[in-house]
Design a protein around this motif. Structure first.
Motif, short mmCIF file in Angstrom:
data_model
loop_
_atom_site.label_atom_id
_atom_site.label_comp_id
_atom_site.label_asym_id
_atom_site.label_seq_id
_atom_site.Cartn_x
_atom_site.Cartn_y
_atom_site.Cartn_z
N LEU A 75 0.85 -1.20 0.00
CA LEU A 75 0.00 0.00 0.00
C LEU A 75 0.88 1.25 0.00
O LEU A 75 1.74 1.40 0.87
CB LEU A 75 -0.90 0.00 1.26
CG LEU A 75 -1.64 1.31 1.57
CD1 LEU A 75 -2.63 1.68 0.47
CD2 LEU A 75 -2.37 1.22 2.92
N ASP A 94 0.16 -5.92 -7.36
CA ASP A 94 -1.23 -5.82 -6.89
C ASP A 94 -1.43 -4.71 -5.87
O ASP A 94 -2.41 -4.68 -5.14
CB ASP A 94 -1.65 -7.15 -6.23
CG ASP A 94 -1.51 -8.30 -7.21
OD1 ASP A 94 -1.83 -8.10 -8.39
OD2 ASP A 94 -1.05 -9.38 -6.78
N THR A 96 -2.11 -1.28 -3.74
CA THR A 96 -3.15 -0.26 -3.70
C THR A 96 -2.45 1.10 -3.51
O THR A 96 -1.47 1.19 -2.79
CB THR A 96 -4.08 -0.51 -2.49
OG1 THR A 96 -4.65 -1.80 -2.65
CG2 THR A 96 -5.19 0.54 -2.42
N TYR A 128 -1.51 -0.16 -12.11
CA TYR A 128 -2.15 -0.69 -10.89
C TYR A 128 -3.66 -0.55 -10.96
O TYR A 128 -4.19 0.44 -11.45
CB TYR A 128 -1.60 0.04 -9.65
CG TYR A 128 -0.10 0.03 -9.63
CD1 TYR A 128 0.59 -1.11 -9.22
CD2 TYR A 128 0.62 1.14 -10.08
CE1 TYR A 128 1.96 -1.14 -9.26
CE2 TYR A 128 2.01 1.10 -10.12
CZ TYR A 128 2.67 -0.04 -9.70
OH TYR A 128 4.02 -0.08 -9.75
N GLN A 130 -5.85 -0.69 -8.22
CA GLN A 130 -6.47 0.03 -7.11
C GLN A 130 -5.81 1.40 -6.91
O GLN A 130 -4.78 1.49 -6.25
CB GLN A 130 -6.30 -0.77 -5.80
CG GLN A 130 -6.70 -2.23 -5.88
CD GLN A 130 -8.20 -2.40 -5.95
OE1 GLN A 130 -8.95 -1.56 -5.44
NE2 GLN A 130 -8.64 -3.44 -6.61
N LYS A 132 -6.76 5.33 -5.74
CA LYS A 132 -7.82 6.17 -5.21
C LYS A 132 -7.29 7.55 -4.88
O LYS A 132 -6.33 7.69 -4.12
CB LYS A 132 -8.40 5.51 -3.94
CG LYS A 132 -9.54 6.29 -3.37
CD LYS A 132 -10.33 5.47 -2.38
CE LYS A 132 -11.52 6.29 -1.90
NZ LYS A 132 -12.46 5.52 -1.13
N LEU A 160 -8.83 -0.15 4.68
CA LEU A 160 -8.15 -1.27 4.02
C LEU A 160 -7.60 -2.27 5.03
O LEU A 160 -7.00 -3.27 4.67
CB LEU A 160 -7.00 -0.76 3.16
CG LEU A 160 -7.39 0.26 2.08
CD1 LEU A 160 -6.15 0.82 1.43
CD2 LEU A 160 -8.30 -0.40 1.05
#
Lengths: 194, 582
Positions: A75, A94, A96, A128, A130, A132, A160
């Motif tokens: 993350l 993968d 975020t 990527y 994810q 935001k 998360l």
């Protein structure tokens, strides 16, 4: 290039003065309170003077290294928009990404030598799934203090993680002087709702 | 807790009540935290040599004493260091060296494990905060047991990483202080030192046997195909990516436990030595005739991370194609309203060569200020300015300026300034007096009027000191006043003999100075011609925005001041010829 065992890695990236390290401190206490092992690493000193500020936070049942490797961050939270691009090579495929819409220009952009990148979100989205974007600075203003943008981002991060929001709120209460608690709890909630 | 907080806690728990230091990243927080514990004596000494001598004195008087410094600080303290190894310590003495692999905030990347071998002093190296707290206690036990100074080495990553630490109850403090006379042990004239020299070698032999059974030299036999010998933070990096390999983790990095290493080597097939910077362990282990792989595959420079170790051992050149994107750099900069900005802007305009020193002002070498042209170490600005000026003779007249901060001047600028007066120098020295040790985060020093423990004390008058050193031309300026600053420095450059200009204004972040931010300034977009002169200050709030050219106008853009960052210092206002800033 997989992480062994259950350790997760978070990278917080911002600019000196944004409260990045404060946010990572709060996050670590929350993880401790939730019964996890946690280590974090950051660089002090020259980085404080307008330069990049980063903090690695790693948590799980047993953590060895406080530093994540390239390609090992799950993350990324960019407290300043462009900073999200600077650390892409640290991310797992993968990963975020949460980024603050706020833009802070470094000297080379101020002088007009290099343009501020205008394709940040598309570039991230190519690599990527994810991604935001949150206008944390604006949400902080609405909570009563522009400086609470770091806590808005913590709210977004908390969504998360499998840690009850009550633990987050308790730690936030203890982390600020009484008169700022209400503002920061509001900022945290705005981040959760965003 | 951070590693530094844990060391402070460990000192307190070990019953250590005496500490001396000079601030330096990444060691500074050890003293800041330690000084908060009840009943401790802690001081900022003027430099690391003094700090070590103070700690040696306290140990001679029977105390458990610690001296704390960054890696390059040990260079300053090296003179007493090598001889206290001969005398031993009476009470107990631990020297903490905080090394900085990757030079996050230092001028070099020296590996201070070499000092342990060089000075024949044992060295412990913790891998995280919990270990740091425990190792500092063990360091004192070893010091007391073997009558030797002991090093504790940390790195930036240990000092500044945070991890879970369990505090324990502190040992009660026992006052063992007394005056004891023992000239044969403490007067290091050749006749006595020759005898102590032999004692040092005997002590090394005892320490070697001690290391064989030392609790923190730990063997973990898992997969016998690969064994890793390591110490400190790299253990965590390796363990992170290779949890199943076998390990010999050395808590004591000097002297090495030879039998234990041979035992480990007999139990595993291939051995890697994983260590940052110098092949310190590797060379000693190879000298034992044991086959290991080390710097053949691991880098000599910079700190490691788990990926570097994984890639080296797995023989990968780089991790699989990770996306990257070049973005504008974000270098550190002087703060908005920093008093150094006006001074270095002036020096650039005067086209002089500036020998610089260690402090925030070192950052002014960057564009656009480019007002500083050398930096070597604490205090070097003054000696170098004198040397350049002497070598250049007439060519250097009015062209050489040395710049040094107030804390740095006290640390090691006084003797070179005396030298300038004594040897009839022609250079100009500027002391940037911001009333604090700003770079490391506002520590006290002899010219601030306060001690580390917050007591009021003498306040060194820099002007009087400089005069006492034999400097006749002394001027004081306010660097916020660009015109006067420039005039005064220009005048001093034309004079014969050395001059000192004290550029005086407190750091904007220094709370006690109560510098009140002025109203943020604004640019009047009608009056601004877009000439970019104000940008030459490199002040963070000032930016320049391109705009459409109007017909008949040469203007391509205008300056803009971010009101959230500006504190109204007024430098840009003095530079604007068009009255566009108000």
């Amino acid at each position: 290039m997989v992480n062994n065992y259950d350790v997760k890695s978070i990278l917080l990236a911002g600019v000196g003065g944004q409260g990045t390290l404060r946010a990572s401190d709060i996050m670590c206490i929350v993880m401790m309170e939730a019964g996890l092992d946690v280590k974090k690493s950051e660089v002090h000193g020259m980085a404080q003077r307008g330069g990049c500020v980063t903090s690695h936070v790693r948590y799980g049942s047993k953590v060895y290294s406080p530093l994540a490797k390239l390609g090992g961050i799950d993350l990324l939270v960019a407290f300043e928009k462009m900073e999200a691009l600077r650390y892409m090579n640290y991310l797992t495929k993968d990963a975020t990404i949460i980024l603050n819409a706020d833009e802070i220009y470094p000297p080379s952009v101020n002088f007009g030598d290099i343009p501020y990148p205008d394709d940040i979100i598309p570039l991230l989205r190519i690599n990527y799934k994810q991604v935001k974007e949150i206008d944390a600075t604006d949400l902080a203003k609405k909570s009563g203090n522009v400086k609470a943008a770091n806590v808005v981002l913590l709210g977004a991060i908390s969504n998360l993680m499998n840690i009850p929001s009550s633990i987050w709120e308790e730690v936030i209460k203890k982390s600020f002087p009484e008169k700022l608690v209400k503002i920061n709890l509001a900022a945290f909630q705005k981040g959760r709702d965003a | 807790m951070s590693g530094n907080e844990a060391i402070a806690r460990g000192l307190y728990e070990a019953g250590v009540r005496f500490a001396a230091a000079y601030p330096g990243t990444p060691s500074t927080e050890i003293m800041e935290e330690y000084s908060k514990y009840e009943g401790v004596y802690a001081e900022w000494s003027p430099n690391e040599k003094v700090a070590l001598e103070v700690a040696i004195g306290a140990a001679l008087a029977g105390e458990k004493a610690v001296a704390v410094m960054k890696h390059v600080g040990v260079n300053v303290a090296a003179d007493p260091l090598f001889t206290v190894s001969y005398t031993g310590t009476n009470g107990a003495l631990v020297i903490i060296t905080a090394d900085d692999p990757s030079l996050h905030s230092s001028q070099n990347e020296q590996d201070n494990r070499n000092y342990a071998k060089f000075s024949k002093i044992p060295m412990l190296e913790p891998a995280d905060a919990e270990e740091a707290k425990e190792f500092i206690k063990l360091a004192f036990e070893i010091s007391e047991k073997f009558d030797t100074p002991v090093f504790l080495r940390t790195t930036t990553r240990v000092s500044h990483s945070k991890s879970v630490v369990s505090p324990a109850d502190p040992l009660p403090y026992k006052d063992k202080t007394a005056i004891t006379y023992n000239a044969a042990k403490y007067v290091m004239v050749p006749a006595n030192a020759r005898i102590r020299r032999v004692e040092v070698e005997k002590r090394m032999q005892l320490l070697k046997s001690f290391a064989e059974n030392f609790s923190e030299n730990k063997m973990e036999i898992n997969n016998p195909d690969i064994g890793i010998i390591t110490a400190g933070m790299p253990y965590n990096y390796a363990k992170d990516v290779f949890p199943d390999y076998s390990y010999l983790k050395l808590g004591m990095v000097y002297p090495l436990p030879e039998k234990l290493i041979r035992d480990f080597a007999a139990r595993v097939k291939n051995i890697y030595v994983v260590e940052e910077l110098d092949p310190f362990l590797e060379e000693q282990i190879k000298a034992m005739g044991i086959k290991v792989t080390g710097k053949e595959i691991f880098p000599y420079t910079n700190e490691f991370d788990p990926g570097i170790i994984q890639n080296a051992i797995n023989k990968l050149n780089k991790p699989a194609n990770l996306p990257t994107k070049n973005v504008p750099p974000r270098p550190p900069n002087l703060c908005p309203g920093c008093p150094h900005r006006g001074l270095f802007y002036t020096l650039k305009k005067l086209k002089v060569f500036v020998t610089g020193d260690i402090g925030c002002y070192t950052l002014s070498f960057l564009k656009p200020l480019e007002g500083l042209h050398s930096t070597i170490c604490m205090g070097a600005s003054i000696g170098m300015a004198h040397g350049m000026s002497k070598a250049l003779k007439e060519k250097g007249k009015g062209k050489i300026v040395g710049v040094i901060g107030d804390s740095t001047f006290i640390h090691s600028g006084i003797t070179p300034l005396l030298n300038m007066a004594y040897n009839k120098s022609n250079a100009v020295i500027i002391i940037c007096d911001n009333s604090t040790t700003a770079m490391t985060g506002m520590q006290e020093h002899p010219a601030t009027g306060y001690t580390l423990l917050g007591e009021e004390t003498i306040k060194l008058d820099l002007k009087v000191l400089v005069a006492a050193l034999g400097i006749k031309n002394i001027r004081v300026v306010d660097p916020y006043d660009l015109k006067t600053t420039r005039t005064v420095i220009k005048e001093e450059l034309t004079k014969d003999g050395p001059s000192v200009v004290i550029s005086q204004r407190p750091c904007v972040l220094f709370k006690r100075a109560k510098t009140k931010p002025q109203k943020p300034l604004q640019v009047d977009p009608e009056k601004c011609t877009g000439c970019k002169v104000c940008l030459g200050l490199g002040c963070p709030p000032i930016s320049w925005k391109k705009m459409e050219k109007k017909e008949g106008s040469k203007r391509e853009g205008v300056s803009f001041i971010d009101e959230n960052l500006c504190n109204g210092c007024g430098l840009c206002l003095q530079l604007c010829k068009f009255g566009a800033i108000k």
